[in-house]
Design a protein around this motif. Sequence first.
Motif, short mmCIF file in Angstrom:
data_model
loop_
_atom_site.label_atom_id
_atom_site.label_comp_id
_atom_site.label_asym_id
_atom_site.label_seq_id
_atom_site.Cartn_x
_atom_site.Cartn_y
_atom_site.Cartn_z
N LEU A 37 0.83 -1.21 0.00
CA LEU A 37 0.00 0.00 0.00
C LEU A 37 0.86 1.26 0.00
O LEU A 37 0.57 2.23 -0.71
CB LEU A 37 -0.94 -0.01 1.21
N GLY A 38 1.92 1.25 0.80
CA GLY A 38 2.83 2.40 0.81
C GLY A 38 3.49 2.61 -0.54
O GLY A 38 3.65 3.75 -1.00
N ARG A 39 3.86 1.52 -1.17
CA ARG A 39 4.49 1.62 -2.49
C ARG A 39 3.51 2.19 -3.51
O ARG A 39 3.86 3.04 -4.32
CB ARG A 39 4.97 0.24 -2.94
N GLU A 40 2.26 1.73 -3.47
CA GLU A 40 1.24 2.25 -4.38
C GLU A 40 1.04 3.75 -4.17
O GLU A 40 0.89 4.51 -5.12
CB GLU A 40 -0.08 1.49 -4.19
N ALA A 41 1.00 4.18 -2.91
CA ALA A 41 0.81 5.60 -2.61
C ALA A 41 1.99 6.42 -3.14
O ALA A 41 1.80 7.49 -3.73
CB ALA A 41 0.66 5.80 -1.10
N ASN A 42 3.20 5.92 -2.95
CA ASN A 42 4.38 6.63 -3.46
C ASN A 42 4.38 6.71 -4.98
O ASN A 42 4.72 7.74 -5.56
CB ASN A 42 5.65 5.95 -2.97
N LEU A 43 4.01 5.61 -5.63
CA LEU A 43 3.95 5.63 -7.10
C LEU A 43 2.88 6.59 -7.60
O LEU A 43 3.08 7.30 -8.60
CB LEU A 43 3.69 4.22 -7.63
N ALA A 44 1.74 6.64 -6.92
CA ALA A 44 0.68 7.58 -7.31
C ALA A 44 1.16 9.02 -7.16
O ALA A 44 0.89 9.87 -8.03
CB ALA A 44 -0.57 7.34 -6.47
N LEU A 45 1.87 9.31 -6.07
CA LEU A 45 2.40 10.66 -5.86
C LEU A 45 3.42 11.02 -6.94
O LEU A 45 3.40 12.13 -7.49
CB LEU A 45 3.04 10.76 -4.48
N LEU A 46 4.30 10.09 -7.28
CA LEU A 46 5.27 10.36 -8.34
C LEU A 46 4.58 10.59 -9.68
O LEU A 46 4.97 11.48 -10.45
CB LEU A 46 6.25 9.19 -8.47
N GLU A 47 3.56 9.81 -9.96
CA GLU A 47 2.82 9.98 -11.22
C GLU A 47 2.12 11.34 -11.26
O GLU A 47 2.11 12.01 -12.29
CB GLU A 47 1.80 8.85 -11.38
N LYS A 48 1.57 11.77 -10.12
CA LYS A 48 0.91 13.07 -10.05
C LYS A 48 1.92 14.20 -10.31
O LYS A 48 1.65 15.12 -11.08
CB LYS A 48 0.28 13.25 -8.66
N ARG A 49 3.09 14.11 -9.67
CA ARG A 49 4.12 15.14 -9.88
C ARG A 49 4.61 15.15 -11.32
O ARG A 49 4.86 16.22 -11.89
CB ARG A 49 5.29 14.89 -8.94
N LYS A 50 4.74 13.98 -11.90
CA LYS A 50 5.17 13.89 -13.29
C LYS A 50 4.15 14.55 -14.22
O LYS A 50 4.52 15.28 -15.14
CB LYS A 50 5.35 12.42 -13.67
N LYS A 51 2.87 14.32 -13.96
CA LYS A 51 1.82 14.92 -14.78
C LYS A 51 1.82 16.43 -14.62
O LYS A 51 1.70 17.18 -15.61
CB LYS A 51 0.45 14.35 -14.39
N GLU A 52 1.98 16.92 -13.39
CA GLU A 52 2.04 18.37 -13.16
C GLU A 52 3.22 18.99 -13.91
O GLU A 52 3.09 20.04 -14.54
CB GLU A 52 2.16 18.66 -11.66
N ARG A 53 4.36 18.33 -13.83
CA ARG A 53 5.54 18.85 -14.52
C ARG A 53 5.33 18.85 -16.03
O ARG A 53 5.69 19.80 -16.73
CB ARG A 53 6.76 18.02 -14.15
N HIS A 54 4.71 17.80 -16.53
CA HIS A 54 4.44 17.71 -17.97
C HIS A 54 3.49 18.83 -18.40
O HIS A 54 3.69 19.46 -19.45
CB HIS A 54 3.82 16.35 -18.30
N ASP A 55 2.46 19.11 -17.58
CA ASP A 55 1.53 20.19 -17.90
C ASP A 55 2.24 21.54 -17.92
O ASP A 55 2.00 22.38 -18.82
CB ASP A 55 0.38 20.22 -16.89
N LYS A 56 3.14 21.75 -16.97
CA LYS A 56 3.89 23.00 -16.94
C LYS A 56 4.79 23.12 -18.17
O LYS A 56 4.93 24.20 -18.75
CB LYS A 56 4.75 23.09 -15.67
#
Length: 164
Positions: free
Chosen positions: A90-109
């Motif tokens: 579960l912790g790993r899934e949460a960390n991966l989701a956070l990384l994916e969110k940051r990656k998407k934000e960076r891509h949008d910027k």
Amino acid sequence: MAATAPATEAKTTVFIGSSDEDKACAKLFWQSVNLHPTIESRLVSGDMRQRLPIAPRSGQCKSFELEAHLQKAHKETIYEESKRITNQALGREANLALLEKRKKERHDKEMLSNQKRRERHQAKLKGNYMNDEEFNEDSDDDAVTAMKELDKFEQRLLKEKPNL
């Protein structure tokens, strides 16, 4: 009296020039020297019991209680291990989701930055200059440099924490 001579075989002694009586005595002597194992050391004997008596079953109920306790302890150990593994997943899934969110934000910027850059480039080609500060190429280079630094930082974080 009795002369011995070694024969061709190493374990045989041949009596040459001896009487039959001497040969019989020698044969009887050598058979008595060849000792047989005692009855107690033999594996199978007709006059001994081959098995020991079976122990009584007085402690059987205790072994059932012990077996039940050991099974319960084993189940608890397995449960704790599965719980720990589930929490890690579960912790790993949460960390991966956070990384994916940051990656998407960076891509949008990056997409917004590229869009602005294209608009300024089109305006520059058309000759529609609003002000010099808006078309400063150094600010574009600074944005690209900042994005590259963010990428390097994120890669370094991933190397430091491989279980993310």
